[in-house]
Design an enzyme around this catalytic site. Structure first.
Site, short mmCIF file in Angstrom:
data_model
loop_
_atom_site.label_atom_id
_atom_site.label_comp_id
_atom_site.label_asym_id
_atom_site.label_seq_id
_atom_site.Cartn_x
_atom_site.Cartn_y
_atom_site.Cartn_z
N LYS A 245 0.87 -1.17 0.00
CA LYS A 245 0.00 0.00 0.00
C LYS A 245 0.90 1.22 0.00
CE LYS A 245 -4.20 -1.83 0.47
NZ LYS A 245 -5.32 -1.54 -0.44
N LYS B 280 -13.35 -8.21 -5.98
CA LYS B 280 -13.59 -8.65 -4.61
C LYS B 280 -14.92 -9.38 -4.55
CE LYS B 280 -11.15 -4.77 -2.51
NZ LYS B 280 -10.29 -4.50 -3.65
MG MG Z 1 -7.01 -1.70 -4.10
#
Ligand code: MG
Length: 339
Positions: free
Chosen positions: A131, A232
């Site tokens: 990230k 997702k």
């Molecule tokens: Mg992402």
């Protein structure tokens, strides 16, 4: 008559989640679906307000009122149905011989010890997902150090926190080896066809949350300015995502929604399903986020080996004991074709 009950939770994340998540406290709800045939299935509903989702109370209310049902909770119900049919057959969703390989997630690069690299690689991880976006140029320096020490592939996720100018500066700060090892850069900035096309000339690009804002023409097979779709199961029907990737010659990465372990388990189940179906399209997944929250009743049931899940105790997506001991609140009764 089907019955839905819920268990609302508030969880404290063990670490800062990404460049845009403001608070480590996260709210969501587990759902328990009791089907008319007596079968029971479970799922999670874990909204991300940072990415435009309605709050959990709005999600639950929308289901209760049966009008304008929020898509996130609608998807949770579909997942609960899948779990119910697995449980009805007494099956586990996880086959230890068909395990999905996952990347290792680095949430806070500045705090991450580079000395862990050799161990992570020896455990069998082939990819790191980092990230980024807090301090892009300093992060580029750290990424260069990582790629000097390891040959794992690198996935970067900016969560749309920069712009094209910063992206260009960031890429200019990367070593040649880093550029070679970067598998993709996910959601560098808000989707804009021409800016993403510019970015794609520099590095492979992946679309995650930005995909939901693209307004692509259905059925069109236009060339898209990205190479990988991150999907997702908590948000999308993963088989539709696979079909989209096959049509547009993209690769697919299945990830969890950084949600409750129940949601993570569903992501792993769905990832395994598409991997079996299309191994050349599906890349390493990103579902091993069981350590996101301290929930020992659940995580004690999970057995992980390096980059793969071995099993979760119980039937269906697992966690039978922990799920059955929750204080479920009634939400809704409905007949088969109502919701
Ligand atoms: Mg992402």
């Amino acid at each position: 008559m089907n019955r839905v009950s819920f268990y609302e939770y508030q969880l404290r994340s063990v670490a800062s989640l990404n460049a845009r998540a403001a608070t480590p406290l996260r709210r969501g709800a587990l759902l328990r679906l009791e089907c008319s045939d007596g079968g029971v299935g479970f799922a999670d509903c874990h909204p991300w307000a940072e990415f435009g989702d309605a709050d959990i109370s709005v999600q639950l209310q929308s289901l209760k009122k049966k009008s304008k049902i929020e898509p996130l909770i609608q998807q949770s119900l579909r997942l609960a149905e899948v779990d119910a049919s697995l449980r009805a057959e007494g099956k586990s969703a996880f086959n230890p011989h068909e395990q999905v390989r996952n990347h290792l997630l680095i949430r806070d690069l500045a705090q991450w010890e580079l000395t862990q690299l050799a161990k992570v690689e020896s455990q069998g991880f082939k990819a790191l997902k980092i990230k980024v976006g807090r301090e892009p140029l300093q992060e580029a320096v750290l990424i260069n150090k990582i790629t000097e020490l390891s040959s794992m592939r690198i996935r970067l996720d900016f969560n749309s926190s920069i712009d094209l100018t910063v992206f260009k500066k960031f890429v200019a700060s990367l070593s040649f080896r880093s550029c070679e090892l970067i598998e993709f850069v996910e959601d560098p900035f808000k989707f804009d066809f021409s800016d993403w096309t510019e970015a794609q000339k520099l590095l492979p690009i992946a679309a995650d949350f930005e995909f939901e804002h693209m307004n692509l023409k259905p059925g069109s097979n236009q060339l898209l300015p990205f190479d990988v779709l991150v999907a997702k199961p908590a948000r999308q029907n993963i088989k539709d995502s696979l079909e989209f990737c096959q049509t547009h010659n993209l690769r697919l990465v299945v990830t969890s929604s950084m949600d409750h372990p129940v949601g993570v388990a569903h992501a792993l189940r769905a990832a395994s399903e598409v991997l079996i179906q299309a191994p050349s399209v599906v890349l390493d997944s990103g579902c091993l986020t069981f350590d996101q929250y301290e929930l020992s009743d659940f995580t004690s049931q999970v057995q992980v080996l390096g980059p793969s899940l071995v099993r979760i105790q119980g039937t269906g997506i697992g966690f039978d004991v922990a799920l059955n001991s929750l204080d479920w609140q009634p939400l809704l009764n409905f007949s088969e074709n109502e919701v």
